[in-house]
Design a protein around this motif. Structure first.
Motif, PDB file in Angstrom:
ATOM      1  N   GLY A  66     -31.121 -35.334  -7.708  1.00  0.00           N
ATOM      2  CA  GLY A  66     -30.604 -34.335  -8.643  1.00  0.00           C
ATOM      3  C   GLY A  66     -29.164 -33.975  -8.337  1.00  0.00           C
ATOM      4  O   GLY A  66     -28.338 -33.793  -9.249  1.00  0.00           O
ATOM      5  N   THR A  67     -28.849 -33.867  -7.049  1.00  0.00           N
ATOM      6  CA  THR A  67     -27.467 -33.604  -6.656  1.00  0.00           C
ATOM      7  C   THR A  67     -26.547 -34.738  -7.093  1.00  0.00           C
ATOM      8  O   THR A  67     -25.437 -34.506  -7.584  1.00  0.00           O
ATOM      9  CB  THR A  67     -27.376 -33.424  -5.122  1.00  0.00           C
ATOM     10  N   LEU A  68     -27.036 -35.968  -6.922  1.00  0.00           N
ATOM     11  CA  LEU A  68     -26.253 -37.136  -7.355  1.00  0.00           C
ATOM     12  C   LEU A  68     -25.980 -37.069  -8.854  1.00  0.00           C
ATOM     13  O   LEU A  68     -24.847 -37.274  -9.305  1.00  0.00           O
ATOM     14  CB  LEU A  68     -27.017 -38.418  -7.001  1.00  0.00           C
ATOM     15  N   GLY A  69     -27.024 -36.768  -9.636  1.00  0.00           N
ATOM     16  CA  GLY A  69     -26.846 -36.680 -11.082  1.00  0.00           C
ATOM     17  C   GLY A  69     -25.897 -35.571 -11.487  1.00  0.00           C
ATOM     18  O   GLY A  69     -25.063 -35.751 -12.393  1.00  0.00           O
ATOM     19  N   GLY A  70     -25.988 -34.421 -10.813  1.00  0.00           N
ATOM     20  CA  GLY A  70     -25.088 -33.317 -11.129  1.00  0.00           C
ATOM     21  C   GLY A  70     -23.641 -33.641 -10.829  1.00  0.00           C
ATOM     22  O   GLY A  70     -22.740 -33.366 -11.638  1.00  0.00           O
ATOM     23  N   MET A  71     -23.405 -34.255  -9.663  1.00  0.00           N
ATOM     24  CA  MET A  71     -22.033 -34.633  -9.296  1.00  0.00           C
ATOM     25  C   MET A  71     -21.486 -35.681 -10.258  1.00  0.00           C
ATOM     26  O   MET A  71     -20.318 -35.625 -10.657  1.00  0.00           O
ATOM     27  CB  MET A  71     -22.009 -35.163  -7.862  1.00  0.00           C
ATOM     28  N   LEU A  72     -22.347 -36.610 -10.642  1.00  0.00           N
ATOM     29  CA  LEU A  72     -21.908 -37.655 -11.574  1.00  0.00           C
ATOM     30  C   LEU A  72     -21.572 -37.060 -12.935  1.00  0.00           C
ATOM     31  O   LEU A  72     -20.599 -37.473 -13.576  1.00  0.00           O
ATOM     32  CB  LEU A  72     -23.014 -38.707 -11.706  1.00  0.00           C
ATOM     33  N   LEU A  73     -22.347 -36.081 -13.362  1.00  0.00           N
ATOM     34  CA  LEU A  73     -22.075 -35.427 -14.645  1.00  0.00           C
ATOM     35  C   LEU A  73     -20.747 -34.671 -14.609  1.00  0.00           C
ATOM     36  O   LEU A  73     -19.945 -34.756 -15.556  1.00  0.00           O
ATOM     37  CB  LEU A  73     -23.222 -34.470 -14.978  1.00  0.00           C
ATOM     38  N   ILE A  74     -20.496 -33.952 -13.517  1.00  0.00           N
ATOM     39  CA  ILE A  74     -19.236 -33.209 -13.387  1.00  0.00           C
ATOM     40  C   ILE A  74     -18.041 -34.167 -13.378  1.00  0.00           C
ATOM     41  O   ILE A  74     -17.031 -33.938 -14.063  1.00  0.00           O
ATOM     42  CB  ILE A  74     -19.254 -32.357 -12.104  1.00  0.00           C
ATOM     43  N   ARG A  75     -18.162 -35.260 -12.627  1.00  0.00           N
ATOM     44  CA  ARG A  75     -17.064 -36.218 -12.574  1.00  0.00           C
ATOM     45  C   ARG A  75     -16.877 -36.916 -13.924  1.00  0.00           C
ATOM     46  O   ARG A  75     -15.753 -37.309 -14.269  1.00  0.00           O
ATOM     47  CB  ARG A  75     -17.325 -37.234 -11.473  1.00  0.00           C
ATOM     48  N   SER A  76     -17.968 -37.082 -14.681  1.00  0.00           N
ATOM     49  CA  SER A  76     -17.860 -37.698 -16.008  1.00  0.00           C
ATOM     50  C   SER A  76     -17.054 -36.808 -16.939  1.00  0.00           C
ATOM     51  O   SER A  76     -16.189 -37.286 -17.686  1.00  0.00           O
ATOM     52  CB  SER A  76     -19.252 -37.948 -16.589  1.00  0.00           C
ATOM     53  N   ASP A 136     -14.829 -34.651 -16.020  1.00  0.00           N
ATOM     54  CA  ASP A 136     -13.454 -34.681 -15.542  1.00  0.00           C
ATOM     55  C   ASP A 136     -12.753 -35.954 -16.005  1.00  0.00           C
ATOM     56  O   ASP A 136     -11.609 -35.916 -16.473  1.00  0.00           O
ATOM     57  CB  ASP A 136     -13.452 -34.592 -14.016  1.00  0.00           C
ATOM     58  N   ARG A 137     -13.460 -37.080 -15.909  1.00  0.00           N
ATOM     59  CA  ARG A 137     -12.890 -38.351 -16.359  1.00  0.00           C
ATOM     60  C   ARG A 137     -12.650 -38.344 -17.862  1.00  0.00           C
ATOM     61  O   ARG A 137     -11.623 -38.845 -18.345  1.00  0.00           O
ATOM     62  CB  ARG A 137     -13.848 -39.485 -15.989  1.00  0.00           C
ATOM     63  N   ALA A 138     -13.572 -37.751 -18.623  1.00  0.00           N
ATOM     64  CA  ALA A 138     -13.425 -37.699 -20.079  1.00  0.00           C
ATOM     65  C   ALA A 138     -12.203 -36.883 -20.483  1.00  0.00           C
ATOM     66  O   ALA A 138     -11.449 -37.262 -21.402  1.00  0.00           O
ATOM     67  CB  ALA A 138     -14.685 -37.112 -20.703  1.00  0.00           C
ATOM     68  N   GLU A 139     -11.980 -35.777 -19.793  1.00  0.00           N
ATOM     69  CA  GLU A 139     -10.827 -34.936 -20.108  1.00  0.00           C
ATOM     70  C   GLU A 139      -9.527 -35.671 -19.811  1.00  0.00           C
ATOM     71  O   GLU A 139      -8.570 -35.614 -20.600  1.00  0.00           O
ATOM     72  CB  GLU A 139     -10.895 -33.638 -19.309  1.00  0.00           C
ATOM     73  N   LYS A 140      -9.465 -36.364 -18.678  1.00  0.00           N
ATOM     74  CA  LYS A 140      -8.262 -37.125 -18.332  1.00  0.00           C
ATOM     75  C   LYS A 140      -8.025 -38.252 -19.345  1.00  0.00           C
ATOM     76  O   LYS A 140      -6.876 -38.527 -19.725  1.00  0.00           O
ATOM     77  CB  LYS A 140      -8.394 -37.704 -16.928  1.00  0.00           C
ATOM     78  N   THR A 141      -9.109 -38.896 -19.779  1.00  0.00           N
ATOM     79  CA  THR A 141      -8.976 -39.972 -20.761  1.00  0.00           C
ATOM     80  C   THR A 141      -8.452 -39.443 -22.090  1.00  0.00           C
ATOM     81  O   THR A 141      -7.595 -40.053 -22.732  1.00  0.00           O
ATOM     82  CB  THR A 141     -10.334 -40.657 -20.974  1.00  0.00           C
ATOM     83  N   TYR A 142      -8.955 -38.285 -22.502  1.00  0.00           N
ATOM     84  CA  TYR A 142      -8.499 -37.684 -23.756  1.00  0.00           C
ATOM     85  C   TYR A 142      -7.008 -37.349 -23.690  1.00  0.00           C
ATOM     86  O   TYR A 142      -6.245 -37.637 -24.621  1.00  0.00           O
ATOM     87  CB  TYR A 142      -9.308 -36.429 -24.056  1.00  0.00           C
ATOM     88  N   VAL A 143      -6.598 -36.765 -22.589  1.00  0.00           N
ATOM     89  CA  VAL A 143      -5.174 -36.418 -22.429  1.00  0.00           C
ATOM     90  C   VAL A 143      -4.319 -37.681 -22.440  1.00  0.00           C
ATOM     91  O   VAL A 143      -3.233 -37.719 -23.041  1.00  0.00           O
ATOM     92  CB  VAL A 143      -4.961 -35.623 -21.127  1.00  0.00           C
TER      93      VAL A 143
END
Length: 256
Positions: free
Chosen positions: A191-201, A203-210
């Motif tokens: 569950g921790t792995l999934g949560g961290m992956l979701l948060i990083r996703s 973050d990555r999506a926001e950087k990609t949009y910018v």
């Protein structure tokens, strides 16, 4: 995968538009068929063309494992839920599960339908670069937003998988999945792995949009679309396949 899809066999050289259209028509034909024996040619042809394309059997089996399990589950459920004629009763302690004859026929048909459809799609994936697939979607007038979304997913799904592997290795190096841990603790770590992956996703999506906005991207941006004519030889091969599928469907329906 890219190395395999950029091969030089005659299946690879076939125009992507012809392959995708034939694959879609083949799936519609498979769904329309109600006799199991007429699905066997699709299975045999898919395996034969995949081998001729030089796809490794191990990789092919790995990609087919998950759909096979899903097909077996969906078909197996029908054995015990569909029909009225009981051919056998399976006894599991206090439980008695009736096995229906109609369920066996329909469940087997469902399994073959799923397998044949997935094997055809795998053949297209293994022999067609994804850039050509996206160009074909544009050529088929698929909405621009859907194609853009597919391109983004294709670009970043591998980065997401790599990020997940890094997090997993970091947890494993800290005995996050040690044999001595309880299942509850292991599930909590997942569950921790999934949560961290979701948060990083996010973050990555926001950087990609910018990044895309900074490059003046907008829904009306010009995109190169393949406007070459379908080679006559490939069109003839596709037409032959469509004709054969049509004749097979008519034969299955008893129309000649």
């Amino acid at each position: 995968m890219d190395k395999i899809s950029n091969g030089s066999s005659f299946v690879h050289r076939l125009d992507a538009r012809v392959k995708i259209l034939c694959a879609l028509l083949a799936i519609f034909t498979i769904v329309a068929m109600e006799k199991r024996v007429f699905l066997v040619p699709f299975l045999v042809l898919s395996i034969l063309l995949t081998r001729l394309a030089g796809v490794p059997l191990r990789l092919y089996a790995e990609r087919l494992t998950c759909p096979l399990l899903i097909a077996l589950f969906m078909g197996g459920v029908q054995f015990f839920l569909y029909g009225t004629h009981v051919v056998y009763t399976l006894t599991l302690g206090p439980f008695h599960l009736p096995l229906y004859g109609e369920g066996l026929e329909f469940g087997t048909l469902l399994i073959l339908r799923i397998l044949a459809s997935v094997m055809i799609l795998l053949l297209v994936v293994f022999t067609t670069p994804m850039t050509r697939v996206l160009e074909t979607l544009f050529w088929l007038r698929v909405p621009r937003s859907m194609v853009d979304l597919a391109a983004m997913m294709l670009r970043y799904i591998f980065l997401l998988a790599e990020e997940g592997s890094k997090i997993y290795l970091a947890q494993e190096s800290r005995n996050g999945y040690h044999r001595g841990l309880s299942y509850v603790q292991k599930i909590r770590n997942y569950g921790t792995l999934g949560g961290m992956l979701l948060i990083r996703s996010f973050d990555r999506a926001e950087k990609t949009y910018v990044a895309t906005v900074s490059r003046l991207y907008n829904p009306d941006s010009k995109v190169y679309v393949c406007r070459e004519r379908v080679p006559l030889r490939d069109a003839a091969a596709g037409g032959t396949m469509v004709l054969l599928m049509g004749l097979l469907l008519l034969w299955e329906k008893g129309m000649f």
